[in-house]
Design a protein around this motif. Sequence first.
Motif, PDB file in Angstrom:
ATOM      1  N   MET A   1       0.856  -1.086   0.233  1.00 58.02           N
ATOM      2  CA  MET A   1       0.037  -0.010  -0.044  1.00 58.02           C
ATOM      3  C   MET A   1       1.032   1.109  -0.068  1.00 58.02           C
ATOM      4  N   GLN A   2       0.497   2.133  -0.871  1.00 61.75           N
ATOM      5  CA  GLN A   2       1.340   3.566  -0.961  1.00 61.75           C
ATOM      6  C   GLN A   2       0.897   4.321   0.054  1.00 61.75           C
ATOM      7  N   ILE A   3       2.037   5.222   0.670  1.00 58.98           N
ATOM      8  CA  ILE A   3       1.809   6.274   1.790  1.00 58.98           C
ATOM      9  C   ILE A   3       1.491   7.452   1.073  1.00 58.98           C
ATOM     10  N   VAL A   4       0.275   8.289   1.610  1.00 63.20           N
ATOM     11  CA  VAL A   4       0.357   9.632   1.173  1.00 63.20           C
ATOM     12  C   VAL A   4       0.201  10.596   2.366  1.00 63.20           C
ATOM     13  N   VAL A   5       0.975  11.392   2.755  1.00 64.34           N
ATOM     14  CA  VAL A   5       1.284  12.072   4.122  1.00 64.34           C
ATOM     15  C   VAL A   5       0.633  13.634   3.624  1.00 64.34           C
ATOM     16  N   GLY A   6      -0.081  13.987   4.769  1.00 66.17           N
ATOM     17  CA  GLY A   6      -0.416  15.538   4.993  1.00 66.17           C
ATOM     18  C   GLY A   6       0.722  16.174   5.503  1.00 66.17           C
ATOM     19  N   LEU A   7       0.964  17.455   4.940  1.00 68.11           N
ATOM     20  CA  LEU A   7       1.977  18.369   5.329  1.00 68.11           C
ATOM     21  C   LEU A   7       1.259  19.615   5.715  1.00 68.11           C
ATOM     22  N   GLY A   8       0.991  19.971   6.624  1.00 69.44           N
ATOM     23  CA  GLY A   8       0.072  21.107   7.072  1.00 69.44           C
ATOM     24  C   GLY A   8      -1.234  20.372   7.357  1.00 69.44           C
ATOM     25  N   PRO A   9      -2.352  21.029   7.811  1.00 66.64           N
ATOM     26  CA  PRO A   9      -3.637  20.634   8.181  1.00 66.64           C
ATOM     27  C   PRO A   9      -4.440  19.854   6.988  1.00 66.64           C
ATOM     28  N   VAL A  10      -4.690  18.791   6.738  1.00 68.87           N
ATOM     29  CA  VAL A  10      -5.437  18.193   5.766  1.00 68.87           C
ATOM     30  C   VAL A  10      -6.408  17.075   6.311  1.00 68.87           C
ATOM     31  N   GLU A  11      -7.424  17.195   5.892  1.00 68.82           N
ATOM     32  CA  GLU A  11      -8.688  16.349   6.651  1.00 68.82           C
ATOM     33  C   GLU A  11      -8.580  15.145   6.042  1.00 68.82           C
ATOM     34  N   SER A  12      -8.366  14.143   6.779  1.00 67.95           N
ATOM     35  CA  SER A  12      -8.170  12.762   6.330  1.00 67.95           C
ATOM     36  C   SER A  12      -9.718  12.137   5.823  1.00 67.95           C
ATOM     37  N   ASP A  13     -10.643  12.388   6.288  1.00 70.58           N
ATOM     38  CA  ASP A  13     -11.904  11.892   6.005  1.00 70.58           C
ATOM     39  C   ASP A  13     -12.290  12.438   4.713  1.00 70.58           C
ATOM     40  N   VAL A  14     -11.648  13.639   4.146  1.00 70.67           N
ATOM     41  CA  VAL A  14     -12.131  14.147   2.873  1.00 70.67           C
ATOM     42  C   VAL A  14     -11.377  13.544   1.840  1.00 70.67           C
ATOM     43  N   VAL A  15     -10.091  13.402   2.151  1.00 62.96           N
ATOM     44  CA  VAL A  15      -8.915  12.857   1.055  1.00 62.96           C
ATOM     45  C   VAL A  15      -9.001  11.309   0.837  1.00 62.96           C
ATOM     46  N   GLN A  16      -9.079  10.567   2.222  1.00 63.16           N
ATOM     47  CA  GLN A  16      -8.989   9.180   2.034  1.00 63.16           C
ATOM     48  C   GLN A  16      -9.951   8.734   0.862  1.00 63.16           C
ATOM     49  N   PRO A  17     -11.102   8.830   0.964  1.00 66.59           N
ATOM     50  CA  PRO A  17     -12.135   8.482  -0.056  1.00 66.59           C
ATOM     51  C   PRO A  17     -11.607   8.593  -1.420  1.00 66.59           C
ATOM     52  N   VAL A  18     -11.177   9.749  -1.532  1.00 61.68           N
ATOM     53  CA  VAL A  18     -10.594  10.196  -2.886  1.00 61.68           C
ATOM     54  C   VAL A  18      -9.533   9.208  -3.390  1.00 61.68           C
ATOM     55  N   LEU A  19      -8.588   9.075  -2.488  1.00 61.47           N
ATOM     56  CA  LEU A  19      -7.340   8.161  -2.813  1.00 61.47           C
ATOM     57  C   LEU A  19      -7.743   6.775  -3.014  1.00 61.47           C
ATOM     58  N   GLY A  20      -8.546   6.271  -2.324  1.00 67.15           N
ATOM     59  CA  GLY A  20      -9.103   4.894  -2.499  1.00 67.15           C
ATOM     60  C   GLY A  20      -8.341   3.928  -1.790  1.00 67.15           C
ATOM     61  N   ASP A  21      -8.599   2.457  -1.774  1.00 67.79           N
ATOM     62  CA  ASP A  21      -8.165   1.509  -0.982  1.00 67.79           C
ATOM     63  C   ASP A  21      -6.736   1.337  -1.053  1.00 67.79           C
ATOM     64  N   ALA A  22      -6.092   1.357  -2.241  1.00 63.18           N
ATOM     65  CA  ALA A  22      -4.781   1.271  -2.480  1.00 63.18           C
ATOM     66  C   ALA A  22      -3.735   2.159  -1.740  1.00 63.18           C
ATOM     67  N   MET A  23      -4.118   3.238  -1.379  1.00 65.35           N
ATOM     68  CA  MET A  23      -3.331   4.293  -0.797  1.00 65.35           C
ATOM     69  C   MET A  23      -3.789   4.582   0.663  1.00 65.35           C
ATOM     70  N   LYS A  24      -2.857   4.857   1.536  1.00 63.60           N
ATOM     71  CA  LYS A  24      -3.030   5.096   2.855  1.00 63.60           C
ATOM     72  C   LYS A  24      -2.702   6.551   3.393  1.00 63.60           C
ATOM     73  N   PHE A  25      -3.619   7.312   3.680  1.00 68.43           N
ATOM     74  CA  PHE A  25      -3.243   8.855   3.717  1.00 68.43           C
ATOM     75  C   PHE A  25      -3.002   8.839   5.410  1.00 68.43           C
ATOM     76  N   VAL A  26      -1.843   9.562   5.826  1.00 68.25           N
ATOM     77  CA  VAL A  26      -1.470   9.761   7.185  1.00 68.25           C
ATOM     78  C   VAL A  26      -1.533  11.223   7.580  1.00 68.25           C
ATOM     79  N   GLU A  27      -2.529  11.598   8.075  1.00 66.23           N
ATOM     80  CA  GLU A  27      -2.679  13.072   8.450  1.00 66.23           C
ATOM     81  C   GLU A  27      -1.968  13.670   9.308  1.00 66.23           C
TER      82      GLU A  27
END
Length: 304
Positions: A1-27
């Motif tokens: 699974m690919q990691i996508v990080v937030g640098l600065g305040p980014v809302e996980s519940d908004v971006v994770q559904p867009v990124l999909g199941d193959a990517m994990k967003f780390v707030e």
Amino acid sequence: MQIVVGLGPVESDVVQPVLGDAMKFVEHPTDADIAEASGAIVRAAFVFDEAQFAKMPNLRVLARTGVGTDLVDLNVAEERGIDVVITPGSNTNAVAEGALAHALHLTKRLGPLTKLVANGNWDQRTKYPVGDFESKTFGIVGFGRIGRRVAELAKAFGMKVLAYDPFALIPEDQRASSIEELVAASDVISLHVPLTEATNQLVNADLLAQFKPGAVLINCGRGALIDLDAAHDALRSGKLGGLGLDVFDPEPPAHHQIFEHENVVLTPHVMGLSVQSTKQTFIDAAQGVRDSLEGRKPQALAKK
């Protein structure tokens, strides 16, 4: 699974559904998350310099929330083949509404009238004549997405629109042949141009001298478009009737004497950060990251 990080305040519940199941967003990424990340969603105020790139050896794409890339080292990104995604359009309406809000605040004298009522000086209410939008001229410098939306909103108030932009198509009945022509005819002037060598201190003492007496000036573009010392002199003389600033140079700004003038309204570069536009910016940034990591060309990429 690919990691996508937030640098600065980014809302996980908004971006994770867009990124999909193959990517994990780390707030709230750790140093280890940052080192592993393939993608990053980066708030506009975050400095992404050579040192930051060095911390992210696996980075393939970064997405800015906004269109400004002056805090990103685009040379390093190009050398490493990293996509730099921008999110034009997500805050167009918010910024346009912000410019109109500043202009209305100043035209309707909301600042001094609020203080007048609060201080029990009702008998002084005629000291601050309330202006109008209807039948007045709204001058727009820069006729891109935001400038065009400002024009639509101004016309809804019954205003005549005049625009100047040497690089954009402008309807003939709204086109000014020069910025000097525009400021001489406009009751409100709103700036929506990028900061370049040519536009640095675009509004200076020479241009202010050509303003229509009592005009209101709004800057939701870039802080360095206006010479604040010259603007302060124009306010004191009455040449300039009001000044609205959402942007500054630098940010946050050092205190300037113009901040104390009663015909000035100030906001801390937030007119494009409405609730709706911020959510859309996150969505657009996440989509750009996903497109890049899945091998598609993102809709909008920064250019050097």
